[in-house]
Design a protein around this motif. Structure first.
Motif, PDB file in Angstrom:
ATOM      1  N   PHE A 355       0.831  -1.220   0.000  1.00 30.50           N
ATOM      2  CA  PHE A 355       0.000   0.000   0.000  1.00 30.50           C
ATOM      3  C   PHE A 355       0.858   1.261   0.000  1.00 30.50           C
ATOM      4  O   PHE A 355       0.554   2.224  -0.714  1.00 30.50           O
ATOM      5  CB  PHE A 355      -0.932  -0.001   1.211  1.00 30.50           C
ATOM      6  N   GLU A 356       1.913   1.260   0.803  1.00 28.52           N
ATOM      7  CA  GLU A 356       2.746   2.470   0.886  1.00 28.52           C
ATOM      8  C   GLU A 356       3.513   2.704  -0.412  1.00 28.52           C
ATOM      9  O   GLU A 356       3.700   3.859  -0.825  1.00 28.52           O
ATOM     10  CB  GLU A 356       3.715   2.369   2.072  1.00 28.52           C
ATOM     11  N   ILE A 357       3.942   1.622  -1.086  1.00 33.34           N
ATOM     12  CA  ILE A 357       4.603   1.768  -2.386  1.00 33.34           C
ATOM     13  C   ILE A 357       3.627   2.368  -3.404  1.00 33.34           C
ATOM     14  O   ILE A 357       3.972   3.272  -4.173  1.00 33.34           O
ATOM     15  CB  ILE A 357       5.117   0.394  -2.896  1.00 33.34           C
ATOM     16  N   ASP A 363       9.432   5.993   2.380  1.00 33.33           N
ATOM     17  CA  ASP A 363      10.003   5.985   3.732  1.00 33.33           C
ATOM     18  C   ASP A 363       9.147   5.138   4.682  1.00 33.33           C
ATOM     19  O   ASP A 363       9.671   4.379   5.500  1.00 33.33           O
ATOM     20  CB  ASP A 363      10.129   7.414   4.279  1.00 33.33           C
ATOM     21  N   ILE A 364       7.813   5.281   4.575  1.00 29.53           N
ATOM     22  CA  ILE A 364       6.915   4.489   5.431  1.00 29.53           C
ATOM     23  C   ILE A 364       6.982   3.021   5.024  1.00 29.53           C
ATOM     24  O   ILE A 364       7.020   2.120   5.868  1.00 29.53           O
ATOM     25  CB  ILE A 364       5.476   5.020   5.345  1.00 29.53           C
ATOM     26  N   GLU A 366       9.509   1.537   3.826  1.00 24.39           N
ATOM     27  CA  GLU A 366      10.781   0.995   4.334  1.00 24.39           C
ATOM     28  C   GLU A 366      10.683   0.649   5.823  1.00 24.39           C
ATOM     29  O   GLU A 366      11.263  -0.325   6.282  1.00 24.39           O
ATOM     30  CB  GLU A 366      11.904   2.004   4.087  1.00 24.39           C
ATOM     31  N   SER A 367       9.894   1.425   6.576  1.00 21.37           N
ATOM     32  CA  SER A 367       9.743   1.113   8.006  1.00 21.37           C
ATOM     33  C   SER A 367       8.995  -0.211   8.190  1.00 21.37           C
ATOM     34  O   SER A 367       9.308  -0.997   9.090  1.00 21.37           O
ATOM     35  CB  SER A 367       9.001   2.251   8.718  1.00 21.37           C
ATOM     36  N   TYR A 368       8.014  -0.474   7.297  1.00 23.90           N
ATOM     37  CA  TYR A 368       7.303  -1.760   7.369  1.00 23.90           C
ATOM     38  C   TYR A 368       8.231  -2.907   6.942  1.00 23.90           C
ATOM     39  O   TYR A 368       8.176  -4.003   7.503  1.00 23.90           O
ATOM     40  CB  TYR A 368       6.057  -1.735   6.483  1.00 23.90           C
ATOM     41  N   LEU A 369       9.099  -2.632   5.957  1.00 23.22           N
ATOM     42  CA  LEU A 369      10.063  -3.647   5.535  1.00 23.22           C
ATOM     43  C   LEU A 369      11.018  -3.977   6.683  1.00 23.22           C
ATOM     44  O   LEU A 369      11.298  -5.152   6.960  1.00 23.22           O
ATOM     45  CB  LEU A 369      10.843  -3.141   4.322  1.00 23.22           C
ATOM     46  N   ASP A 370      11.496  -2.935   7.371  1.00 18.60           N
ATOM     47  CA  ASP A 370      12.393  -3.153   8.517  1.00 18.60           C
ATOM     48  C   ASP A 370      11.710  -4.002   9.590  1.00 18.60           C
ATOM     49  O   ASP A 370      12.324  -4.894  10.196  1.00 18.60           O
ATOM     50  CB  ASP A 370      12.830  -1.815   9.121  1.00 18.60           C
ATOM     51  N   ALA A 371      10.433  -3.718   9.838  1.00 14.12           N
ATOM     52  CA  ALA A 371       9.689  -4.476  10.850  1.00 14.12           C
ATOM     53  C   ALA A 371       9.535  -5.940  10.431  1.00 14.12           C
ATOM     54  O   ALA A 371       9.672  -6.859  11.252  1.00 14.12           O
ATOM     55  CB  ALA A 371       8.317  -3.850  11.081  1.00 14.12           C
TER      56      ALA A 371
END
Length: 414
Positions: A355-357, A363-364, A366-371
């Motif tokens: 959804f963020e893509i 940036d958001i 990427e934060s979900y990817l990090d999680a």
């Protein structure tokens, strides 16, 4: 004194299981089994107690994903109990109880034989169980339960050995046992056995309807599943916090939604998921601290997200996924090593990356990817990670990579 202590431990195992404290139930059962094994001079009565404890320990383990250990415990239970069926050291009443326990432990063993392709041994064992059960002068509620289990397993074994007519015949006998069970429910039947009946009845319907679907009998199969869901809804309204009935409801609703979606009836599937979520939230309101009920809510939220995507309602789907992430975050704060919850978290974060893509908020995303990466590392670092969840990690992270490849964000993809 040892027998009294074992009786108390057995009661506590059942209570912990009903409360959803499966690890505690197994720990108490392990301790009780070790005490019984340490007795230097054994007896038929102590072997009966050990067989009883191993039977229910194996049942709990198998229901909650520890299949290998569950099968091993049930195999040991059969070894302790079978010699007692005609033992003169036990009273007639205790021999009858030993037969019930032996039947309960031996029936899943037949499925283990079938899983290895040994259908003949599986059928022989199930016929042996049913011959003994059918020879009883009167049929108790537990006898009927055991017949549901054993005839249901016999139906499964016959189906996988290409005997479709034999499978239907066995399932009809299981259905007769269901009707008999329902007629015997009164205030004297233990709560645990009533719950077991609801779970077995739901499993039987799911298998029989799947068998009908393989033969193209769509409408009667759907009606059977809908009737089962109504029965499980009634059971949940009576016993709202019971984890086993919640699981049976989830399995039934999820299967029915899948069949409806495959037939193009996604709107109906979504309506069922909405009813599930409303029921789960109502149960949660009455019991805010129950972890299993909150997991029940989580699964409903996650499912509503999937179906909202299927009905082309991305904003609604994103909202449900956010709610699910909030729910699972609270659950993980209390059960940080739960493999099922970690796997759910990884999948939900991957949904949010997409959804963020799409909204160009890298940036958001990427934060979900990090999680997702953080929780994947955590799950894989746990002692004895379940292969099912390890496979899920791989699949979800491959999905994340495909999303990033399609968006041309090379740095994040790397």
């Amino acid at each position: 004194s040892l027998r009294r202590l074992t009786d108390a431990a057995f009661a506590l195992v059942l209570l912990e299981n009903e409360l959803g404290n499966f690890s505690d139930a197994i720990r108490i059962a392990d301790s009780a089994c070790q005490r019984l094994r340490n007795v230097k001079q054994s007896s038929s009565r102590l072997e009966y107690d050990l067989g009883r404890m191993l039977t229910f320990k194996g049942n709990i383990e198998s229901r909650h994903g520890w299949q290998q250990q569950g099968q091993a415990d049930q195999e040991q239970a059969v070894g302790y109990l079978e010699p007692l069926l005609d033992s003169s050291d036990l009273t007639q009443e205790d021999r009858q109880k030993a037969l019930s326990l032996w039947s309960r432990a031996a029936s899943p063993r037949a499925i283990a034989f079938a899983a290895k392709g040994d259908f003949q041994s599986a059928k022989e064992l199930l016929q042996k169980i049913l011959t003994r059960l059918n020879a009883r002068e009167s049929e108790s509620f537990e006898d009927s339960l055991l017949k549901i289990q054993s005839y249901g397993n016999l139906g499964m074994v016959r189906f996988f050995s290409k005997d479709t007519l034999g499978a239907y015949e066995a399932l009809e006998r299981a259905q007769e046992a269901c009707v008999r069970c329902a007629s015997l429910i009164d205030g004297s039947v233990p709560f645990r056995e009533v719950v077991e009946f609801e779970v077995l009845r739901g499993t039987l319907v799911r298998f029989k309807s799947d068998l009908m679907l393989t033969e193209g009998k769509l409408e009667p199969a759907l009606e059977m599943q809908k009737q089962s869901l109504r029965q499980l809804t009634d059971a949940l309204n009576k016993y709202p916090s019971n984890a086993d009935i919640q699981t049976a409801y989830y399995n039934c609703s999820n299967r029915l939604q899948t069949v409806l979606s495959e037939q193009g009836n996604i709107g109906q599937a979504k309506q069922l998921a909405r009813q599930w979520l409303e029921l789960a939230l109502k149960i949660q309101m009455a019991d805010q601290k129950n972890l299993k009920t909150r997991e029940f809510v989580l699964l409903a939220q996650h499912t509503m997200g999937h179906l909202s995507e299927a009905t082309l309602e991305p904003q609604q789907a994103q909202g449900y996924y956010r709610e699910a992430l909030s729910t699972v975050g609270g659950l993980l704060s209390e059960s940080p090593d739960s493999q099922a919850l970690l796997a759910q978290t990884i999948e939900l974060n991957v949904h949010m990356i997409r959804f963020e893509i799409q909204q160009s908020t890298i940036d958001i995303a990427e934060s979900y990817l990090d999680a997702a990466i953080e929780h994947s590392v955590k799950l894989k670092s746990l002692p004895e990670p379940n292969p099912k969840y390890v496979g899920s990690i791989k699949n979800q992270m491959q999905v994340a990579l495909r999303i990033l490849e399609g968006s041309e964000h090379r740095e994040q993809e790397q």
